[in-house]
Write a protein that holds these residues in place. Structure first.
Motif, mmCIF file in Angstrom:
data_model
loop_
_atom_site.group_PDB
_atom_site.id
_atom_site.type_symbol
_atom_site.label_atom_id
_atom_site.label_comp_id
_atom_site.label_asym_id
_atom_site.label_seq_id
_atom_site.Cartn_x
_atom_site.Cartn_y
_atom_site.Cartn_z
ATOM 1 N N SER A 31 0.732 -1.379 -0.050
ATOM 2 C CA SER A 31 -0.006 0.009 0.007
ATOM 3 C C SER A 31 0.944 1.152 -0.078
ATOM 4 C CB SER A 31 -0.907 -0.083 1.290
ATOM 5 O OG SER A 31 -1.877 -1.109 1.270
ATOM 6 N N GLY A 32 2.165 1.237 0.059
ATOM 7 C CA GLY A 32 2.945 2.258 -0.003
ATOM 8 C C GLY A 32 3.419 3.042 1.158
ATOM 9 N N TYR A 33 3.007 2.287 2.439
ATOM 10 C CA TYR A 33 3.203 3.033 3.841
ATOM 11 C C TYR A 33 4.846 2.973 4.062
ATOM 12 C CZ TYR A 33 -1.481 3.134 4.957
ATOM 13 O OH TYR A 33 -2.724 3.428 5.439
ATOM 14 N N PRO A 34 5.429 3.867 4.619
ATOM 15 C CA PRO A 34 7.093 3.861 4.848
ATOM 16 C C PRO A 34 7.175 2.845 5.983
ATOM 17 C CG PRO A 34 5.935 5.947 5.485
ATOM 18 C CD PRO A 34 4.940 5.175 4.750
ATOM 19 N N ASP A 35 8.454 2.641 6.366
ATOM 20 C CA ASP A 35 8.769 1.809 7.439
ATOM 21 C C ASP A 35 8.460 2.311 8.756
ATOM 22 O OD1 ASP A 35 9.890 0.229 5.309
ATOM 23 O OD2 ASP A 35 11.900 0.504 6.002
ATOM 24 N N LYS A 36 8.671 3.496 8.845
ATOM 25 C CA LYS A 36 8.323 4.090 10.174
ATOM 26 C C LYS A 36 6.913 3.944 10.612
ATOM 27 C CE LYS A 36 9.223 8.154 13.048
ATOM 28 N NZ LYS A 36 9.878 9.786 12.970
ATOM 29 N N GLN A 37 5.830 4.413 9.775
ATOM 30 C CA GLN A 37 4.716 4.266 9.987
ATOM 31 C C GLN A 37 4.237 2.697 10.232
ATOM 32 O OE1 GLN A 37 2.013 6.343 7.255
ATOM 33 N NE2 GLN A 37 3.220 8.108 7.179
ATOM 34 N N ILE A 38 4.992 1.651 9.496
ATOM 35 C CA ILE A 38 4.435 0.436 9.554
ATOM 36 C C ILE A 38 4.622 -0.014 11.074
ATOM 37 C CG2 ILE A 38 5.024 -2.011 8.727
ATOM 38 C CD1 ILE A 38 5.222 -0.826 5.843
ATOM 39 N N ALA A 39 6.118 0.158 11.241
ATOM 40 C CA ALA A 39 6.376 -0.175 12.592
ATOM 41 C C ALA A 39 5.578 0.420 13.609
ATOM 42 C CB ALA A 39 7.820 0.147 12.794
ATOM 43 N N ARG A 40 5.045 1.333 13.695
ATOM 44 C CA ARG A 40 4.423 2.232 14.549
ATOM 45 C C ARG A 40 2.824 1.402 14.757
ATOM 46 N NH1 ARG A 40 3.314 6.553 17.611
ATOM 47 N NH2 ARG A 40 1.386 7.524 17.942
ATOM 48 N N ARG A 41 2.453 1.297 13.377
ATOM 49 C CA ARG A 41 1.039 0.611 13.381
ATOM 50 C C ARG A 41 1.096 -0.650 14.101
ATOM 51 N NH1 ARG A 41 -2.437 2.200 7.942
ATOM 52 N NH2 ARG A 41 -3.415 0.279 8.694
ATOM 53 N N LEU A 42 2.126 -1.517 13.842
ATOM 54 C CA LEU A 42 2.203 -2.945 14.268
ATOM 55 C C LEU A 42 2.775 -2.807 15.523
ATOM 56 C CD1 LEU A 42 3.547 -4.551 10.974
ATOM 57 C CD2 LEU A 42 1.067 -4.275 11.926
ATOM 58 N N GLY A 43 3.202 -2.047 16.246
ATOM 59 C CA GLY A 43 3.715 -1.960 17.740
ATOM 60 C C GLY A 43 4.998 -2.698 17.773
ATOM 61 N N ILE A 44 6.109 -2.512 16.878
ATOM 62 C CA ILE A 44 7.185 -2.941 16.990
ATOM 63 C C ILE A 44 8.383 -1.765 16.554
ATOM 64 C CG2 ILE A 44 6.471 -5.247 16.293
ATOM 65 C CD1 ILE A 44 7.345 -4.945 13.341
ATOM 66 N N SER A 45 9.478 -2.267 16.909
ATOM 67 C CA SER A 45 10.516 -1.190 16.311
ATOM 68 C C SER A 45 10.909 -1.306 14.959
ATOM 69 C CB SER A 45 11.848 -1.643 17.145
ATOM 70 O OG SER A 45 12.447 -2.695 16.850
ATOM 71 N N GLU A 46 11.550 -0.217 14.421
ATOM 72 C CA GLU A 46 11.883 -0.294 13.133
ATOM 73 C C GLU A 46 13.013 -1.474 12.880
ATOM 74 O OE1 GLU A 46 12.408 3.494 10.762
ATOM 75 O OE2 GLU A 46 11.969 4.346 12.744
ATOM 76 N N ARG A 47 13.758 -1.701 13.912
ATOM 77 C CA ARG A 47 14.901 -2.602 13.667
ATOM 78 C C ARG A 47 13.866 -4.085 13.764
ATOM 79 N NH1 ARG A 47 19.721 -3.699 18.143
ATOM 80 N NH2 ARG A 47 20.576 -5.560 17.156
ATOM 81 N N SER A 48 13.010 -4.318 14.376
ATOM 82 C CA SER A 48 12.303 -5.684 14.526
ATOM 83 C C SER A 48 11.544 -5.751 12.877
ATOM 84 C CB SER A 48 11.389 -5.832 15.371
ATOM 85 O OG SER A 48 12.019 -5.883 16.715
#
Length: 270
Positions: free
Chosen positions: A220-237
């Protein structure tokens, strides 16, 4: 002078002055002719009372006080959605007594967390305890923002990204709408398990759902930072999951990975 009217300029001015003084005394004494008196100034319009159906609360202290007040008046059910993964242990410990009192008072409670809470020992201990009280807890890969609904009469939602402001909603139509969103998410969620206590077994249960959500959000084109926030995980995870997914699809670059994800999505739709 004729008819008592002086025929000199000074006499006319004196008579006019006397009449004006007499009129002034009559007005001051409230004896002036109402028809001749100037209309009284209109009273300032009363301010409309604030609409208590939508009320903003600014600052964590004000938000907490408003929520506590609503919870104290609860009589039937409390629904909560807590995204962003595990919560700090002290916060969970502080919530235990409040939950116990509510359940002891006959209040039903349901809580939604994200799948990532299954890896957190403090959250698992908290959920195990409140489940013994009678609280129902389920998890999803992702869902809406933080929300609390009390007795289908008031809903609290965040008013800014940092969640330092909140809105208390008492408009029945909106509260019903928000409760319906909660119910639909609840139906899709999985009960919080206690059989598996090891992270490896918890991973087997939630990683497929988690990676499916990652795939859909990437396509859907979401950037990594937003995906991590939405899933409740860190960007590293998140990067770790993406690396594993790339390997499964045989992709060597991020562009190739995106192409394979998109093709898989199309295949599933067809």
């Amino acid at each position: 002078m004729e008819h008592g009217i002086p025929d000199t300029p000074n006499g006319v001015q004196q008579l006019m002055s006397e009449h004006l003084q007499a009129l002034s005394r009559l007005v001051a004494g409230g004896l002036a002719d109402p028809a001749a008196a100037p209309a009284p100034a209109a009273a300032p319009a009363a301010k409309a009372p604030p609409d208590i159906r939508i009320r903003y609360h600014h600052g964590l202290e004000a938000i907490g006080a408003a929520i506590d007040e609503a919870l104290a008046d609860a009589g039937k059910e409390i629904l909560t959605a807590q995204p962003d993964g595990p919560r700090p242990g002290p916060v969970l410990d502080e919530a235990l007594e409040s939950v116990r009192r509510q359940i002891a008072g006959g209040i039903a409670m349901r809580t939604l967390y994200q799948h990532t809470t299954r890896f957190d020992e403090a959250t698992k201990n908290y959920v195990r305890t409140v489940s013994d009280y009678g609280v129902q807890v389920r998890t999803l890969a992702e869902f809406f923002d933080r929300m609390i609904i009390v007795d289908e009469s008031v809903a609290f939602i965040s008013a800014n990204e940092t969640r330092t402001n909140a809105i208390a909603i008492r408009e029945p139509a909106i509260v019903r709408f928000l409760k319906d969103i909660f119910e639909r998410s609840w139906d899709r969620a999985n009960p919080f398990p206690f059989v598996s206590t090891h992270a490896t077994r918890a991973a087997e249960q939630v990683i497929p759902s988690l990676r499916n959500s990652i795939s859909k959000l990437l396509v859907s084109g979401y950037p990594d930072k937003q995906i991590a926030r939405r899933l409740g995980i860190s960007e590293r995870s998140l990067q770790g999951h993406i690396a594993a997914m790339k390997q499964e699809l045989g992709a060597h670059t991020r562009i190739q990975f995106g192409y394979e994800l998109g093709r898989n999505e199309t295949t599933l739709i067809l």
